[in-house]
Write an enzyme that holds these catalytic residues in place. Structure first.
Site, PDB file in Angstrom:
ATOM      1  N   GLY A  31       0.808  -1.212   0.000  1.00  0.00           N
ATOM      2  CA  GLY A  31       0.000   0.000   0.000  1.00  0.00           C
ATOM      3  C   GLY A  31       0.837   1.256   0.000  1.00  0.00           C
ATOM      4  O   GLY A  31       2.027   1.218  -0.336  1.00  0.00           O
ATOM      5  N   HIS A  37       4.596   1.942  -7.998  1.00  0.00           N
ATOM      6  CA  HIS A  37       3.573   0.882  -8.015  1.00  0.00           C
ATOM      7  C   HIS A  37       2.682   1.033  -9.253  1.00  0.00           C
ATOM      8  O   HIS A  37       2.315   0.044  -9.887  1.00  0.00           O
ATOM      9  CB  HIS A  37       2.657   0.988  -6.787  1.00  0.00           C
ATOM     10  CG  HIS A  37       3.345   0.770  -5.479  1.00  0.00           C
ATOM     11  ND1 HIS A  37       3.447   1.759  -4.527  1.00  0.00           N
ATOM     12  CD2 HIS A  37       3.951  -0.321  -4.954  1.00  0.00           C
ATOM     13  CE1 HIS A  37       4.085   1.279  -3.462  1.00  0.00           C
ATOM     14  NE2 HIS A  37       4.402   0.024  -3.695  1.00  0.00           N
ATOM     15  N   LYS A 150      13.835  -1.785  -7.421  1.00  0.00           N
ATOM     16  CA  LYS A 150      14.457  -1.092  -6.277  1.00  0.00           C
ATOM     17  C   LYS A 150      14.783  -2.129  -5.198  1.00  0.00           C
ATOM     18  O   LYS A 150      15.822  -2.063  -4.556  1.00  0.00           O
ATOM     19  CB  LYS A 150      13.549  -0.012  -5.706  1.00  0.00           C
ATOM     20  CG  LYS A 150      14.229   0.706  -4.529  1.00  0.00           C
ATOM     21  CD  LYS A 150      13.381   1.772  -3.934  1.00  0.00           C
ATOM     22  CE  LYS A 150      12.251   1.227  -3.119  1.00  0.00           C
ATOM     23  NZ  LYS A 150      12.653   0.730  -1.784  1.00  0.00           N
ATOM     24  N   GLN A 154      15.169  -8.666  -3.073  1.00  0.00           N
ATOM     25  CA  GLN A 154      13.845  -9.285  -2.904  1.00  0.00           C
ATOM     26  C   GLN A 154      13.442 -10.011  -4.187  1.00  0.00           C
ATOM     27  O   GLN A 154      12.929 -11.134  -4.149  1.00  0.00           O
ATOM     28  CB  GLN A 154      12.810  -8.217  -2.557  1.00  0.00           C
ATOM     29  CG  GLN A 154      11.368  -8.689  -2.679  1.00  0.00           C
ATOM     30  CD  GLN A 154      10.375  -7.673  -2.151  1.00  0.00           C
ATOM     31  OE1 GLN A 154      10.200  -7.558  -0.949  1.00  0.00           O
ATOM     32  NE2 GLN A 154       9.706  -6.946  -3.035  1.00  0.00           N
ATOM     33  N   VAL A 177      11.334   3.372 -10.496  1.00  0.00           N
ATOM     34  CA  VAL A 177      10.824   4.687 -10.903  1.00  0.00           C
ATOM     35  C   VAL A 177      11.394   5.713  -9.924  1.00  0.00           C
ATOM     36  O   VAL A 177      11.433   5.476  -8.711  1.00  0.00           O
ATOM     37  CB  VAL A 177       9.284   4.701 -10.900  1.00  0.00           C
ATOM     38  CG1 VAL A 177       8.744   6.085 -11.239  1.00  0.00           C
ATOM     39  CG2 VAL A 177       8.755   3.675 -11.901  1.00  0.00           C
TER      40      VAL A 177
HETATM   41  O1  PAF Z   1       7.866  -5.125  -1.892  1.00  0.00           O
HETATM   42  C1  PAF Z   1       6.880  -5.129  -1.131  1.00  0.00           C
HETATM   43  O2  PAF Z   1       6.076  -4.204  -1.101  1.00  0.00           O
HETATM   44  C2  PAF Z   1       6.678  -6.321  -0.198  1.00  0.00           C
HETATM   45  O3  PAF Z   1       7.877  -6.822   0.248  1.00  0.00           O
HETATM   46  C3  PAF Z   1       5.802  -7.428  -0.829  1.00  0.00           C
HETATM   47  C4  PAF Z   1       6.471  -8.050  -2.042  1.00  0.00           C
HETATM   48  C5  PAF Z   1       4.447  -6.872  -1.211  1.00  0.00           C
HETATM   49  C6  PAF Z   1       5.590  -8.550   0.194  1.00  0.00           C
HETATM   50  O4  PAF Z   1       4.965  -8.093   1.339  1.00  0.00           O
END
Ligand code: PAF
Length: 286
Positions: A31, A37, A150, A154, A177
């Site tokens: 969020g 996003h 970014k 992950q 971005v």
């Molecule tokens: O990158 C994120 O916003 C979070 O780590 C994710 C991938 C939504 C997992 O909670």
């Protein structure tokens, strides 16, 4: 402009998804949506018949002294931002939906990805991320899932998990971005006051200094690191957790750069932790 339907329960999500047809593109988020996003959602819209955006501030990926409580939350604003991008489903489950009573599984990616850089500074973080992403993939059953680079480590962790578990999801890495002054977009940026917001550009300036030196043919990782560190040290009040020049696949630190490498950094400004990275190319290598 139509607001996207807001779905809270996995049962309703399942019902809605079963009623439709065509590939599902999934954008998992926590969020506080920003232009980064929205670029993922636009791409998911272009490449899929349907789009699901999840908003879930996942408690298991925050350490005890981290900013879970302070993490910005504004679901109404998130919903409004999604509306002009075309039809999507906003899935905002509660903790009990994602981790029902009795939930007792953790996904842990091992090897160097689970040990260095972010993993070293945030013990347990990637277990939380991998577990929630696996769980969300099970609930949404997407064909494709979109992640911003970014959070480069992950992305590598999630890619490893999907390969190892054979999860049938195509991962789509998307470019970072940036604000007009280069700062990588992040939900955490809104917690910076004006002075720290200005100082935060040191991360991207440090990465660019390192990339420029690599572009001139410098292969020594210590020298490429030193170029970045000089910029970071000049920013008063900024604390460097790491600035590393690493192998793009394993993220292990390099001594010499042969072709491509990643420069990655994490710093804190007050209580706000920021990360960023850039790809380094030393010319003269195929
Ligand atoms: O990158 C994120 O916003 C979070 O780590 C994710 C991938 C939504 C997992 O909670």
């Amino acid at each position: 402009v139509n607001l996207p339907p807001l779905v809270r329960s996995s049962r309703n999500l399942g019902r809605l998804l079963r009623a439709g047809r065509g590939s599902i593109g999934f954008v998992p988020t926590m969020g506080a949506l920003h232009a980064g996003h929205l670029s993922l959602v636009r791409r998911a819209r272009r490449e899929n018949a349907r789009v699901v955006v999840s908003v879930f501030v996942n408690p298991t990926q925050f350490g005890q002294r981290e900013d879970f409580a302070k993490y910005p939350r504004d679901l109404a604003a998130d919903r409004r931002l999604l509306a002009p991008l075309g039809p999507s489903i906003l899935f905002a489950p509660g903790v009990g939906e994602v981790y029902p009573r009795g939930f007792d599984t953790t996904v842990r990616v091992g090897g160097s990805l689970g040990r260095v850089l972010e993993a070293a500074w945030r013990p347990g973080h990637f277990e939380g991320v991998a577990t929630v992403v696996a769980r969300l993939f099970a609930l949404v059953a997407p064909r494709r899932a979109y992640f911003g680079l970014k959070d480069y480590q992950q992305f590598l962790v999630i890619r490893r998990m999907c390969l190892d578990l054979g999860l049938p999801v195509e991962l789509v890495p998307c470019p970072t971005v940036r604000e007009t002054d280069g700062l990588a977009m992040s939900s955490r940026n809104r917690r910076l006051d004006a002075r720290r917001r200005f100082l935060a550009t040191a991360l991207v300036r440090a990465l660019l200094a390192s990339a420029a030196l690599a572009g001139q043919g410098e292969r020594s990782a210590p020298r490429l690191k030193a170029a970045g560190m000089r910029v970071l040290r000049a920013a008063p009040g900024l604390k460097v957790q790491y600035f590393e020049v690493a192998d793009p696949e394993t993220l292990l630190p390099l001594r010499r750069v042969r072709g491509r490498a990643m420069a990655l950094t994490a710093c804190t400004l007050g209580r706000v932790r920021l990360i960023d990275n850039i790809s380094l190319m030393v010319p003269g290598h195929a």
